[in-house]
Scaffold this active site. Sequence first.
Site, short mmCIF file in Angstrom:
data_model
loop_
_atom_site.label_atom_id
_atom_site.label_comp_id
_atom_site.label_asym_id
_atom_site.label_seq_id
_atom_site.Cartn_x
_atom_site.Cartn_y
_atom_site.Cartn_z
N ALA A 148 36.45 61.03 24.29
CA ALA A 148 36.41 61.94 25.45
C ALA A 148 35.84 61.32 26.73
CB ALA A 148 35.69 63.25 25.14
N ALA A 149 35.67 59.99 26.75
CA ALA A 149 35.21 59.36 28.00
C ALA A 149 36.25 59.59 29.09
CB ALA A 149 34.97 57.87 27.79
N THR A 190 41.32 53.40 34.74
CA THR A 190 39.98 53.35 34.16
C THR A 190 39.86 52.11 33.29
OG1 THR A 190 40.56 54.75 32.27
CG2 THR A 190 39.71 55.87 34.23
N LEU A 191 38.68 51.47 33.38
CA LEU A 191 38.50 50.14 32.78
C LEU A 191 37.35 50.12 31.78
CD1 LEU A 191 38.70 48.20 36.20
CD2 LEU A 191 40.55 48.42 34.53
N ASP A 208 38.53 61.92 29.17
CA ASP A 208 38.61 63.35 29.50
C ASP A 208 37.47 63.75 30.43
OD1 ASP A 208 40.85 63.65 27.95
OD2 ASP A 208 39.76 64.33 26.17
N ASN A 256 32.79 58.15 37.21
CA ASN A 256 32.24 57.03 36.44
C ASN A 256 30.89 57.40 35.84
OD1 ASN A 256 33.93 54.75 36.38
ND2 ASN A 256 33.36 54.13 38.45
N ASN A 288 43.18 71.85 21.01
CA ASN A 288 43.27 71.64 19.56
C ASN A 288 41.95 71.95 18.91
OD1 ASN A 288 45.95 70.63 19.42
ND2 ASN A 288 45.25 68.59 20.02
P1 ADP Z 1 39.70 56.15 27.70
O1 ADP Z 1 38.48 56.80 27.17
O2 ADP Z 1 40.73 57.12 28.16
O3 ADP Z 1 40.25 55.05 26.85
P2 ADP Z 1 38.24 54.26 29.36
O4 ADP Z 1 37.84 53.54 28.13
O5 ADP Z 1 38.79 53.46 30.48
O6 ADP Z 1 39.29 55.42 29.08
O7 ADP Z 1 36.95 55.08 29.87
C1 ADP Z 1 37.02 56.04 30.87
C2 ADP Z 1 35.78 55.95 31.74
O8 ADP Z 1 34.63 56.16 30.92
C3 ADP Z 1 35.56 54.60 32.41
O9 ADP Z 1 36.24 54.51 33.64
C4 ADP Z 1 34.04 54.61 32.58
O10 ADP Z 1 33.67 55.38 33.71
C5 ADP Z 1 33.55 55.35 31.34
N1 ADP Z 1 33.21 54.42 30.24
C6 ADP Z 1 33.96 54.14 29.15
N2 ADP Z 1 33.32 53.26 28.33
C7 ADP Z 1 32.14 52.99 28.93
C8 ADP Z 1 31.01 52.16 28.59
N3 ADP Z 1 30.98 51.42 27.47
N4 ADP Z 1 29.97 52.13 29.45
C9 ADP Z 1 29.97 52.87 30.59
N5 ADP Z 1 30.99 53.67 30.96
C10 ADP Z 1 32.07 53.74 30.14
#
Ligand code: ADP
Length: 303
Positions: A252-253, A223-224, A255, A279, A14
């Site tokens: 995009a975390a 993912t957490l 992605d 990670n 996109n």
């Molecule tokens: P999405 O972006 O799809 O909602 P998540 O929030 O679970 O998925 O984030 C994906 C990955 O990005 C996590 O597993 C982690 O590796 C990294 N991540 C996301 N937020 C943070 C943060 N605040 N600090 C460090 N790593 C993060």
Amino acid sequence: MDQDQKILVVGSANTDMVIGVDKFPLPGQTLLGNNFLLNAGGKGANQAVAAARLGGHVAIIARLGNDLFGNQTIENFKKEGLNVDGVVLDNKLPSGVAQIVVDKSGENTIVVAGGANLALNTKQINKNADLINASEVVLLQLEIPLGSVLYVAKKATSLGKKVILNPAPARKLSNELYANIYAITPNETETRYLTGIKITGEESAQHAADFFHNKGVRVVIITLGAAGAFLSTPDFSGTLATTEVEAVDSTAAGDTFNGALASALSKGMGWVDAVSFANKAAALSVTKHGAQASIPFLKDIQG
Ligand code: ADP
């Protein structure tokens, strides 16, 4: 054609049009906005770019409009080193776009018009069967027709490829699709949508992982966010922590995580190491603004 190609992404591309506002417009209102940004986006494109920046040899099958955005997107793919043999410029439909309005607090509203993404069909996939054959890892998301996702998954699985499904945005999935994916990578919201289980700790994460295992998915990665990722394989189960960072924008975390994961697996890393690598890469992406602009390069991780 990239002889070393090991990763294939079949997914969306996109163009994001982002306008900053002081407050959101009301229905019928015309509002003067602040800054405007034009960004390359779409989960398929973002994940392909992430996999390539993080050392993978990547091809993408995507469908764009034969318009300004479509041509710009192809140029961007080439600049990122992607194999674009499987990219089609559709003569009838426009490129996918997302109109994003962001207010001062960072809250946003997004409207996506899928355009040509929604016409990425089995015919296009069949024409590019050699790209599936050449790859080891096939990475999919849910921004293209579900029938096409299933078609690629079945074809790739029957050829012994590792199919990874990032089930985003969350949509109801068939048992047939689950049976044809090797690994699934939902975030907590998607996990809850798909399994009905709210993640509150490792026990509930394992419970959710078992839901996917029971449907035939070998590897589950939930993912957490800042807590990293929960990995469940036949040999391992547990949470792998991510790097502690100052988060400025988590766009995009997920992605970045998926692209990095594909890159690591394509280099022969085991699941624990590959998730740890993903990670690290995803944590770096949240320290920068934007989608593709925030995706790190291999040197940023090794440095
Ligand atoms: P999405 O972006 O799809 O909602 P998540 O929030 O679970 O998925 O984030 C994906 C990955 O990005 C996590 O597993 C982690 O590796 C990294 N991540 C996301 N937020 C943070 C943060 N605040 N600090 C460090 N790593 C993060």
